[in-house]
Scaffold this motif. Structure first.
Motif: not given
Length: 367
Positions: A339-359
């Motif tokens: 599971r991956i959460g989307n809540i908290g002090e997290v912004y779309p730019s953080d999610i985009e950075a996460l996708i790069g980290a997952v790769k």
């Protein structure tokens, strides 16, 4: 004050530096500066966030969110009462387990972890069993990330004159709702979820006329919801027993920051953008969500684990953590997922950075 990684979890979650800084002062639990100027303001703000209608009140309870759920179940159902609970995940199941521990009769509707409850089944249960007095439902079942149809369930319960208990642990503050419009009598949440505070206490927002009926019903001293509320009402926010002062002050700061962001609607929009960005990015890397898109909440998303002999969640987790992201293991009994959460002090730019980290972390594709 900066963390080494983002917590992409359903709570505890990543908080702002200013929320963490708010915990650096010590407080006296007897002082008006704490009780009147912090606790009572929190109680008032929570009610305002929950409904525009009059007749509701709030009470804060020490402990985890589960402690507040247990306080509610154990305090508001009389010895002659019976609970109907929807179990389509670990947290609905936990409510039923609490009822069992407290010797409260319970009818469980179990549609499975990836399905919403069948309203016809619930209608039949309510029509056939006149002993049922209360209906409990989890709003966002973070086992999977599913959002349950609380409007339909509450409406059905009210048609049968039942008291409605909503576990909005992972949704309140992140999804707009008016609990009075919905017909919710008791709504339960926690400091370390969408308000973006830190762990230490939960809270219950209740229809005051219902809560006033609960005097003397509690099955626990420390988890007596009525007595806790009555003490706060009578003593300007004073808790019966030692309150988690630093956590409470951090929550006060978190409420101010929610207002600064634009309220629940603005936060909901950010969380939704986080979630849709996450799903699109993960799909681009070959990951598929556990649930159909129409069942997703903006809170957390479950993904099927890769079908590859080299894949191990722990190694995947460690590789992501080294890049600054912490995710959550799966909790579904019949599917291998995470599971991956989307809540908290997290912004779309953080999610985009996460996708790069997952790769970068997809070691099973590069061996």
């Amino acid at each position: 004050m900066r963390n080494e990684y983002l917590l992409l979890t359903p709570g505890p979650l990543s908080t702002s530096e200013t929320v963490r800084q708010a915990m650096l002062k010590d407080w006296c639990t007897w002082d008006d500066e704490y009780n009147k100027d912090v606790v009572e303001v929190i109680r008032s703000k929570l009610v305002t966030l929950a409904t525009k209608q009059a007749g509701y009140t709030s009470v804060l309870m020490q402990g985890s969110g589960t402690a507040s759920v247990e306080a509610t179940i154990g305090s508001v159902i009389s010895n002659s009462g019976k609970l109907l609970v929807v179990d389509n995940g670990a947290y609905g199941a936990r409510i039923a387990q609490i009822a069992e521990y407290l010797n409260i009769p319970c009818h469980v509707v179990s549609p499975g972890e990836t399905s919403q409850p069948d309203l016809n089944e619930m209608e039949t249960a309510l029509a056939m069993d006149s002993d049922i007095t209360h209906v409990a439902i989890v709003h966002c079942e973070t086992t999977t990330g599913m959002l349950n149809p609380i409007e339909d369930i509450a409406k059905l319960a009210k048609q049968h004159n039942k008291t409605v208990i909503l576990d909005a642990m992972s949704s309140f503050g992140g999804i707009p709702m008016d609990i009075a419009d919905l017909g919710i009598d008791y709504m339960i949440s926690s400091a370390n979820k969408c308000i973006q505070g830190v762990p230490g206490f939960g809270f219950v927002i209740a229809k005051q006329s219902e809560l006033e009926k609960c005097k003397g019903q509690a099955r626990s001293l420390s988890l007596d919801l009525f007595d806790q509320w009555h003490c706060m009402e009578s003593n300007h926010g004073k808790w019966r027993f030692t309150s988690p002062t630093h956590t409470v002050r951090a929550f006060y700061q978190a409420l101010l920051e929610l207002e600064q962001e634009g309220g629940i609607e603005a936060r909901h929009a950010r969380y939704q953008t986080n979630q849709t960005t996450l799903v699109a990015g993960m799909r681009s890397l070959g990951f598929e969500p556990l649930l159909n898109d129409d069942l997703h909440s903006p809170i957390i998303t479950s993904f099927y684990s890769p079908i590859h002999s080299d894949y191990q969640f722990k190694e995947f987790y460690d590789r992501l953590k080294k890049q600054g992201f912490v995710i959550y293991p799966g909790k579904v009994s019949n599917a291998d997922c995470f599971r991956i959460g989307n809540i908290g002090e997290v912004y779309p730019s953080d999610i985009e950075a996460l996708i790069g980290a997952v790769k970068n972390a997809m070691y099973w594709d590069i061996k």
